[in-house]
Design a protein around this motif. Structure first.
Motif, PDB file in Angstrom:
ATOM      1  N   CYS A   1    -100.285  19.225  15.673  1.00  0.00           N
ATOM      2  CA  CYS A   1     -99.554  19.306  14.422  1.00  0.00           C
ATOM      3  C   CYS A   1     -99.446  21.027  14.019  1.00  0.00           C
ATOM      4  O   CYS A   1     -98.605  20.887  13.086  1.00  0.00           O
TER       5      CYS A   1
ATOM      6  N   CYS B   1    -101.713  22.469  12.265  1.00  0.00           N
ATOM      7  CA  CYS B   1    -102.383  22.153  10.929  1.00  0.00           C
ATOM      8  C   CYS B   1    -103.613  22.721  11.054  1.00  0.00           C
ATOM      9  O   CYS B   1    -104.448  22.702  12.050  1.00  0.00           O
TER      10      CYS B   1
ATOM     11  N   SER C   1     -98.626  23.364   2.634  1.00  0.00           N
ATOM     12  CA  SER C   1     -98.611  23.140   4.003  1.00  0.00           C
ATOM     13  C   SER C   1     -99.745  23.930   4.596  1.00  0.00           C
ATOM     14  O   SER C   1    -100.047  23.305   5.614  1.00  0.00           O
TER      15      SER C   1
ATOM     16  N   LEU D   1     -96.456  16.879   5.581  1.00  0.00           N
ATOM     17  CA  LEU D   1     -97.829  16.903   6.439  1.00  0.00           C
ATOM     18  C   LEU D   1     -97.992  15.494   6.744  1.00  0.00           C
ATOM     19  O   LEU D   1     -98.490  15.245   7.867  1.00  0.00           O
TER      20      LEU D   1
END
Length: 253
Positions: free
Chosen positions: A60, A62, A22, A223
């Motif tokens: 997100c 991310c 992740s 993801l």
């Protein structure tokens, strides 16, 4: 107790592995294609989809970065690295089974273009079969034309890259070129060709026009889900139209 300790260890390892996946940095790659994604004078990635990637990564939560590279290398990285995504890829029937399509990011309509000095009576793609039609070798447009009945023995001309393709048109080594016109004027100017000499001859409505964020099937499912959700959320927010306005783009282009 031994078995319990063993299962707890497995659970801990699974959780740790998931966290590593992740937290892995994602790479969004694409070729130089103004104004969607390109390298500026300071060698930094810029463009409409570069900004969109940054907005999606923020939504997100991310980690990721953008890299501009030749199309062939971008495809190779997408296929071999599970954390590499393509920033803009045309959605075709074959590719839907090869990759994970995360959502539409823009539309790129395809045309047959030619010199203004030459007049053709084109009503559909079949009516262009009496002329030499050029495209770049290895692009989806090559197989599209071949499936429509074009052949390198007669009316299909293949070039090694876009610049050569356009130069062939101006040198009358081909009559028409299949391309989208999104960045055509800038590309022509960059190789010393006059954009005012060409025009759209025929819009190819059957040619795929959806550009997507695309991932490797091996990218972790969590993801993939988070990226899809983040993209959808950004697209319905004021961010998406503001980026279109910033880069002077319209969805109908």
């Amino acid at each position: 107790m031994k078995h319990l300790a063993f299962y707890l260890l497995l659970l801990f390892m699974s959780i740790s592995a998931f966290e590593v996946r992740s937290e892995s940095e994602l790479r969004f790659v694409a070729e130089d294609l103004y104004p969607l994604h390109f390298i500026d004078n300071e060698k930094h990635p810029q463009g409409f989809l570069v900004d969109l990637v940054e907005a999606v990564l923020l939504e997100c939560q991310c980690k990721g970065r953008v890299e501009i590279m030749p199309q062939a290398r971008a495809f190779k990285e997408l296929r071999t690295d599970e954390n590499t995504l393509m920033m803009s890829l045309l959605k075709t029937p074959k590719r839907t089974s090869e990759f994970e399509f995360l959502g539409t990011v823009f539309y790129a309509h395809a045309y047959l273009i030619g010199l203004k000095s030459k007049k053709y009576n084109l009503t559909n793609l079949k009516s262009a079969q009496d002329f030499r039609v050029g495209t770049v070798r290895g692009y989806y447009s090559q197989s599209f034309l071949q499936q429509a009945g074009f052949s390198t023995d007669y009316n299909l001309v293949l070039a090694p890259e876009p610049a050569s393709l356009l130069q062939m048109l101006y040198k009358n080594r081909t009559d028409l070129v299949l391309t989208n016109t999104l960045h055509l004027e800038k590309e022509l100017q960059s190789i010393g060709l006059d954009p005012t000499q060409i025009e759209k001859k025929l819009k190819l409505s059957d040619f795929p026009n959806e550009l997507h964020f695309v991932a490797n099937h091996r990218l972790h499912t969590d993801l993939i889900s988070r990226l899809k959700h983040a993209l959808q959320k950004v697209k319905v927010s004021p961010i998406y139209p503001s980026l279109l306005e910033k880069w002077q783009l319209k969805l109908s282009e």
